[in-house]
Design a protein around this motif. Sequence first.
Motif, PDB file in Angstrom:
ATOM      1  N   VAL A  13      35.371  20.735 -21.050  1.00 30.09           N
ATOM      2  CA  VAL A  13      35.343  19.489 -21.825  1.00 30.09           C
ATOM      3  C   VAL A  13      35.314  19.811 -23.319  1.00 30.09           C
ATOM      4  N   SER A  14      34.575  20.858 -23.677  1.00 33.29           N
ATOM      5  CA  SER A  14      34.474  21.204 -25.099  1.00 33.29           C
ATOM      6  C   SER A  14      35.675  22.017 -25.590  1.00 33.29           C
ATOM      7  N   LYS A  18      42.978  18.399 -22.942  1.00 35.01           N
ATOM      8  CA  LYS A  18      43.554  17.799 -21.728  1.00 35.01           C
ATOM      9  C   LYS A  18      42.467  17.575 -20.682  1.00 35.01           C
ATOM     10  N   PHE A  19      41.626  18.582 -20.469  1.00 33.94           N
ATOM     11  CA  PHE A  19      40.545  18.445 -19.497  1.00 33.94           C
ATOM     12  C   PHE A  19      39.583  17.343 -19.929  1.00 33.94           C
ATOM     13  N   ARG A  20      39.248  17.298 -21.218  1.00 33.21           N
ATOM     14  CA  ARG A  20      38.348  16.271 -21.740  1.00 33.21           C
ATOM     15  C   ARG A  20      38.906  14.875 -21.470  1.00 33.21           C
ATOM     16  N   MET A  21      40.203  14.696 -21.714  1.00 36.73           N
ATOM     17  CA  MET A  21      40.842  13.404 -21.480  1.00 36.73           C
ATOM     18  C   MET A  21      40.768  13.026 -19.990  1.00 36.73           C
ATOM     19  N   LEU A  22      41.061  13.988 -19.114  1.00 38.29           N
ATOM     20  CA  LEU A  22      40.989  13.735 -17.673  1.00 38.29           C
ATOM     21  C   LEU A  22      39.561  13.402 -17.242  1.00 38.29           C
ATOM     22  N   PHE A  23      38.598  14.125 -17.763  1.00 36.54           N
ATOM     23  CA  PHE A  23      37.200  13.915 -17.417  1.00 36.54           C
ATOM     24  C   PHE A  23      36.730  12.533 -17.863  1.00 36.54           C
ATOM     25  N   GLU A  24      37.073  12.147 -19.085  1.00 37.34           N
ATOM     26  CA  GLU A  24      36.667  10.833 -19.596  1.00 37.34           C
ATOM     27  C   GLU A  24      37.341   9.715 -18.812  1.00 37.34           C
ATOM     28  N   GLU A  25      38.621   9.896 -18.481  1.00 36.73           N
ATOM     29  CA  GLU A  25      39.329   8.901 -17.671  1.00 36.73           C
ATOM     30  C   GLU A  25      38.673   8.791 -16.295  1.00 36.73           C
ATOM     31  N   HIS A  26      38.301   9.913 -15.722  1.00 37.91           N
ATOM     32  CA  HIS A  26      37.645   9.937 -14.414  1.00 37.91           C
ATOM     33  C   HIS A  26      36.351   9.120 -14.447  1.00 37.91           C
ATOM     34  N   GLN A  27      35.580   9.293 -15.499  1.00 43.37           N
ATOM     35  CA  GLN A  27      34.330   8.542 -15.633  1.00 43.37           C
ATOM     36  C   GLN A  27      34.583   7.039 -15.780  1.00 43.37           C
ATOM     37  N   LEU A  28      35.581   6.677 -16.573  1.00 44.43           N
ATOM     38  CA  LEU A  28      35.911   5.255 -16.744  1.00 44.43           C
ATOM     39  C   LEU A  28      36.369   4.627 -15.432  1.00 44.43           C
ATOM     40  N   ILE A  56      44.615   6.911  -8.752  1.00 47.67           N
ATOM     41  CA  ILE A  56      44.684   7.508 -10.088  1.00 47.67           C
ATOM     42  C   ILE A  56      43.508   8.463 -10.288  1.00 47.67           C
ATOM     43  N   LYS A  57      42.329   8.029  -9.846  1.00 51.47           N
ATOM     44  CA  LYS A  57      41.126   8.856  -9.985  1.00 51.47           C
ATOM     45  C   LYS A  57      41.273  10.155  -9.191  1.00 51.47           C
ATOM     46  N   LEU A  58      41.791  10.067  -7.973  1.00 51.28           N
ATOM     47  CA  LEU A  58      41.978  11.255  -7.144  1.00 51.28           C
ATOM     48  C   LEU A  58      43.000  12.204  -7.764  1.00 51.28           C
ATOM     49  N   ALA A  59      44.086  11.659  -8.291  1.00 47.29           N
ATOM     50  CA  ALA A  59      45.091  12.506  -8.942  1.00 47.29           C
ATOM     51  C   ALA A  59      44.480  13.227 -10.140  1.00 47.29           C
ATOM     52  N   GLY A  60      43.650  12.531 -10.901  1.00 50.60           N
ATOM     53  CA  GLY A  60      42.977  13.146 -12.042  1.00 50.60           C
ATOM     54  C   GLY A  60      42.007  14.228 -11.610  1.00 50.60           C
ATOM     55  N   LYS A  61      41.286  13.963 -10.527  1.00 48.25           N
ATOM     56  CA  LYS A  61      40.343  14.964 -10.020  1.00 48.25           C
ATOM     57  C   LYS A  61      41.097  16.205  -9.542  1.00 48.25           C
ATOM     58  N   ASP A  62      42.219  16.000  -8.879  1.00 52.23           N
ATOM     59  CA  ASP A  62      43.040  17.130  -8.440  1.00 52.23           C
ATOM     60  C   ASP A  62      43.506  17.960  -9.633  1.00 52.23           C
ATOM     61  N   GLU A  63      43.903  17.301 -10.706  1.00 52.23           N
ATOM     62  CA  GLU A  63      44.361  18.009 -11.904  1.00 52.23           C
ATOM     63  C   GLU A  63      43.202  18.763 -12.560  1.00 52.23           C
ATOM     64  N   MET A  64      42.029  18.144 -12.609  1.00 55.25           N
ATOM     65  CA  MET A  64      40.863  18.834 -13.170  1.00 55.25           C
ATOM     66  C   MET A  64      40.521  20.066 -12.336  1.00 55.25           C
ATOM     67  N   THR A  65      40.592  19.944 -11.020  1.00 53.87           N
ATOM     68  CA  THR A  65      40.316  21.075 -10.134  1.00 53.87           C
ATOM     69  C   THR A  65      41.321  22.196 -10.381  1.00 53.87           C
ATOM     70  N   ARG A  66      42.593  21.835 -10.541  1.00 57.26           N
ATOM     71  CA  ARG A  66      43.630  22.828 -10.818  1.00 57.26           C
ATOM     72  C   ARG A  66      43.336  23.552 -12.125  1.00 57.26           C
ATOM     73  N   LEU A  67      42.957  22.801 -13.158  1.00 55.23           N
ATOM     74  CA  LEU A  67      42.633  23.407 -14.445  1.00 55.23           C
ATOM     75  C   LEU A  67      41.403  24.313 -14.337  1.00 55.23           C
ATOM     76  N   MET A  68      40.418  23.882 -13.562  1.00 57.21           N
ATOM     77  CA  MET A  68      39.209  24.685 -13.391  1.00 57.21           C
ATOM     78  C   MET A  68      39.546  26.000 -12.680  1.00 57.21           C
ATOM     79  N   ARG A  69      40.373  25.923 -11.659  1.00 51.89           N
ATOM     80  CA  ARG A  69      40.769  27.157 -10.948  1.00 51.89           C
ATOM     81  C   ARG A  69      41.543  28.074 -11.867  1.00 51.89           C
ATOM     82  N   GLY A  70      42.460  27.522 -12.648  1.00 47.61           N
ATOM     83  CA  GLY A  70      43.232  28.328 -13.579  1.00 47.61           C
ATOM     84  C   GLY A  70      42.343  28.981 -14.613  1.00 47.61           C
ATOM     85  N   TYR A  71      41.347  28.256 -15.080  1.00 48.99           N
ATOM     86  CA  TYR A  71      40.423  28.812 -16.068  1.00 48.99           C
ATOM     87  C   TYR A  71      39.587  29.919 -15.449  1.00 48.99           C
ATOM     88  N   SER A  72      39.106  29.678 -14.223  1.00 56.68           N
ATOM     89  CA  SER A  72      38.272  30.675 -13.542  1.00 56.68           C
ATOM     90  C   SER A  72      39.050  31.972 -13.325  1.00 56.68           C
TER      91      SER A  72
END
Length: 76
Positions: A13-14, A18-28, A56-72
């Motif tokens: 998020v920090s 892109k991740f921050r935008m997805l995370f904030e959208e997920h919360q909304l 939309i929320k599930l698609a965003g969560k999938d994208e966040m998971t993909r980004l998290m895996r790529g970062y890891s």
Amino acid sequence: MEEMDMELVERLVSESPKFRMLFEEHQLLEKELNEFEKKRYLTPEEELERKKIQKIKLAGKDEMTRLMRGYSISVN
């Protein structure tokens, strides 16, 4: 989420706009879904909107998971 996952989320998020935008959208979207859950009955239009938000929320969560895996992977 596990504590380790939450640390990764906070870091992304920090560091990643892109991740921050997805995370904030997920919360909304979660807040919008909670509003639907408060209602005793949903009109057909509200039910369609609820399902659209869930997709939309599930698609965003999938994208966040993909980004998290790529970062890891890139960190290791």
